[in-house]
Design a protein around this motif. Structure first.
Motif, short mmCIF file in Angstrom:
data_model
loop_
_atom_site.label_atom_id
_atom_site.label_comp_id
_atom_site.label_asym_id
_atom_site.label_seq_id
_atom_site.Cartn_x
_atom_site.Cartn_y
_atom_site.Cartn_z
N ARG B 74 0.86 -1.18 0.00
CA ARG B 74 0.00 0.00 0.00
C ARG B 74 0.90 1.23 0.00
NH1 ARG B 74 0.00 -0.65 5.60
NH2 ARG B 74 0.34 1.35 6.69
N VAL B 75 0.40 2.29 -0.59
CA VAL B 75 1.20 3.50 -0.76
C VAL B 75 0.93 4.46 0.39
CG1 VAL B 75 1.67 5.46 -2.27
CG2 VAL B 75 1.13 3.22 -3.26
N ARG B 76 2.01 4.99 0.95
CA ARG B 76 1.88 6.02 1.98
C ARG B 76 2.88 7.12 1.63
NH1 ARG B 76 3.06 4.39 8.04
NH2 ARG B 76 5.18 4.47 7.18
N GLY B 77 2.35 8.23 1.14
CA GLY B 77 3.23 9.30 0.70
C GLY B 77 4.09 8.83 -0.44
N SER B 78 5.37 8.99 -0.31
CA SER B 78 6.26 8.54 -1.37
C SER B 78 6.76 7.13 -1.12
CB SER B 78 7.44 9.50 -1.49
OG SER B 78 8.26 9.41 -0.35
N GLU B 79 6.30 6.51 -0.05
CA GLU B 79 6.77 5.16 0.27
C GLU B 79 5.76 4.09 -0.11
OE1 GLU B 79 7.32 5.63 4.48
OE2 GLU B 79 9.49 5.74 4.26
N ARG B 80 6.26 2.88 -0.27
CA ARG B 80 5.41 1.69 -0.45
C ARG B 80 5.57 0.84 0.79
NH1 ARG B 80 3.86 1.31 -6.23
NH2 ARG B 80 4.64 3.27 -7.02
N ILE B 81 4.47 0.65 1.48
CA ILE B 81 4.52 -0.15 2.70
C ILE B 81 4.18 -1.59 2.38
CG2 ILE B 81 3.68 -0.37 5.05
CD1 ILE B 81 5.06 2.25 4.52
N LEU B 82 5.11 -2.49 2.69
CA LEU B 82 4.92 -3.91 2.42
C LEU B 82 4.44 -4.62 3.68
CD1 LEU B 82 8.19 -4.66 0.39
CD2 LEU B 82 6.04 -3.62 -0.36
N SER B 83 3.55 -5.59 3.53
CA SER B 83 3.10 -6.40 4.65
C SER B 83 2.75 -7.79 4.16
CB SER B 83 1.89 -5.76 5.33
OG SER B 83 0.84 -5.57 4.41
N LEU B 84 2.84 -8.76 5.06
CA LEU B 84 2.53 -10.15 4.72
C LEU B 84 1.02 -10.34 4.58
CD1 LEU B 84 4.90 -12.30 6.97
CD2 LEU B 84 4.93 -12.08 4.48
N ARG B 85 0.62 -11.18 3.63
CA ARG B 85 -0.80 -11.54 3.51
C ARG B 85 -1.06 -12.79 4.34
NH1 ARG B 85 -2.82 -11.28 -2.62
NH2 ARG B 85 -4.70 -11.98 -1.55
N ARG B 86 -0.87 -12.63 5.62
CA ARG B 86 -0.89 -13.76 6.53
C ARG B 86 -2.22 -14.52 6.50
NH1 ARG B 86 0.98 -16.37 10.36
NH2 ARG B 86 3.02 -15.94 11.28
N ASP B 87 -3.32 -13.80 6.64
CA ASP B 87 -4.63 -14.45 6.70
C ASP B 87 -4.94 -15.21 5.42
OD1 ASP B 87 -4.84 -13.38 9.18
OD2 ASP B 87 -6.20 -11.74 8.62
N ASP B 88 -4.64 -14.58 4.28
CA ASP B 88 -4.91 -15.23 3.00
C ASP B 88 -4.07 -16.48 2.83
OD1 ASP B 88 -6.76 -13.28 2.33
OD2 ASP B 88 -5.25 -11.99 1.41
N LEU B 89 -2.81 -16.39 3.21
CA LEU B 89 -1.92 -17.56 3.09
C LEU B 89 -2.38 -18.67 4.03
CD1 LEU B 89 1.51 -15.70 2.85
CD2 LEU B 89 0.35 -16.98 1.03
N ASP B 90 -2.74 -18.29 5.25
CA ASP B 90 -3.20 -19.31 6.19
C ASP B 90 -4.49 -19.98 5.71
OD1 ASP B 90 -1.08 -18.86 7.81
OD2 ASP B 90 -2.13 -17.60 9.26
N ALA B 91 -5.34 -19.20 5.03
CA ALA B 91 -6.60 -19.75 4.54
C ALA B 91 -6.36 -20.76 3.42
CB ALA B 91 -7.51 -18.63 4.05
N CYS B 92 -5.41 -20.46 2.55
CA CYS B 92 -5.17 -21.32 1.38
C CYS B 92 -4.17 -22.44 1.67
CB CYS B 92 -4.66 -20.49 0.22
SG CYS B 92 -5.85 -19.30 -0.41
N PHE B 93 -3.17 -22.14 2.49
CA PHE B 93 -2.09 -23.11 2.74
C PHE B 93 -1.82 -23.20 4.24
CE2 PHE B 93 -1.20 -20.36 -0.96
CZ PHE B 93 -1.58 -21.24 -1.96
N PRO B 94 -2.74 -23.80 4.99
CA PRO B 94 -2.62 -23.81 6.45
C PRO B 94 -1.28 -24.38 6.92
CG PRO B 94 -4.76 -24.66 5.76
CD PRO B 94 -3.92 -24.53 4.52
N GLY B 95 -0.58 -23.63 7.70
CA GLY B 95 0.67 -24.11 8.28
C GLY B 95 1.90 -23.79 7.45
N LEU B 96 1.70 -23.40 6.21
CA LEU B 96 2.86 -23.18 5.34
C LEU B 96 3.71 -22.00 5.80
CD1 LEU B 96 4.44 -23.91 2.79
CD2 LEU B 96 2.98 -22.32 1.53
N LEU B 97 3.07 -20.88 6.01
CA LEU B 97 3.83 -19.69 6.40
C LEU B 97 4.49 -19.90 7.77
CD1 LEU B 97 4.65 -16.92 5.48
CD2 LEU B 97 2.62 -15.98 6.58
N ASP B 98 3.75 -20.50 8.68
CA ASP B 98 4.34 -20.78 10.00
C ASP B 98 5.58 -21.65 9.87
OD1 ASP B 98 2.54 -19.30 11.51
OD2 ASP B 98 1.13 -20.95 11.72
#
Lengths: 110, 110
Positions: B74-98
């Motif tokens: 997501r964009v904040r000012g001139s920066e791009r803020i990166l974050s993990l899509r934890r919930d989506d990954l957990d929903a599709c691939f339970p346990g993988l990210l962990d």
DNA sequence: CGTACTGTTCGATGATTATCGACGTGTTCG
DNA sequence: CGAACACGTCGATAATCATCGAACAGTACG
């Protein structure tokens, strides 16, 4: 000439290499089929996985999986019996194999 | 010119693509650093991950992770803020990210 | 407006990889 | 022994990919 089958020790397993091995669709289907079959020879496994690739290509994939430490090979007569290194993978990457094996089919294909 | 940031829907996530995204050492370190930081802008994250690659290369890796559905931008000012899509990954691939986040450092490096 | 900062995009390049057919090697069996 | 079977290896090819520098675009700030 006897060529030693390369099997990395448990302590030598590396996550990027394992992930790269599992990232290819053909190898992913192979691993999942191998889990269902328990253990299997190459040709039978290739059929069980539904792969229509050539034997030399399958041999290549088998080698990648083996060198990453995902599968194990033992010789029985003229056959090579493949099996998952479940315990080793669970020891090094707890939950990883379960996650890969448990993923729903609709999130596997394209 | 506004360029649409490509973010695959949750239902569109595919295991081979996610595994391929995570298989690269630089990207794996990025994801693990992002987990520790919670969320972070590109340059800061690159430093936190200890990556000495060029900015264009990091931008490439960020794109691969985003298009695989691993991270969100997501964009904040001139920066791009990166974050993990934890919930989506957990929903599709339970346990993988962990599993990926929980792997001991000695099984990450070469 | 001009400068600095943040990050992307665009070729280009070298490395890795997936794929195949042909050939070789060991095994089983008649 | 000889044929059939099960796989691996080799060399080639086409595709993908990681990497970089240069150029570009948006934002912040003086």
């Amino acid at each position: 000439m006897l060529i030693e089958e390369m099997h990395p020790a448990t302590a030598e397993l590396r996550l990027p290499k394992v992930l790269a091995a599992l990232a290819d669709p053909a190898r992913l289907l192979t691993v999942r089929a191998l889990h269902r079959a328990g253990e299997s020879a190459c040709t039978r496994l290739q059929q069980a996985a539904g792969l229509t690739i050539s034997r030399s290509t399958f041999s290549h994939h088998q080698r990648v999986l083996r060198e990453a430490g995902v599968i194990q090979v033992r010789v029985r007569g003229s056959e090579r019996i493949l099996s998952l290194r479940r315990d080793d993978l669970d020891a090094c990457f707890p939950g990883l194999l379960d996650a890969v094996l448990g993923t729903a089919p609709e999130h596997i294909g394209s």
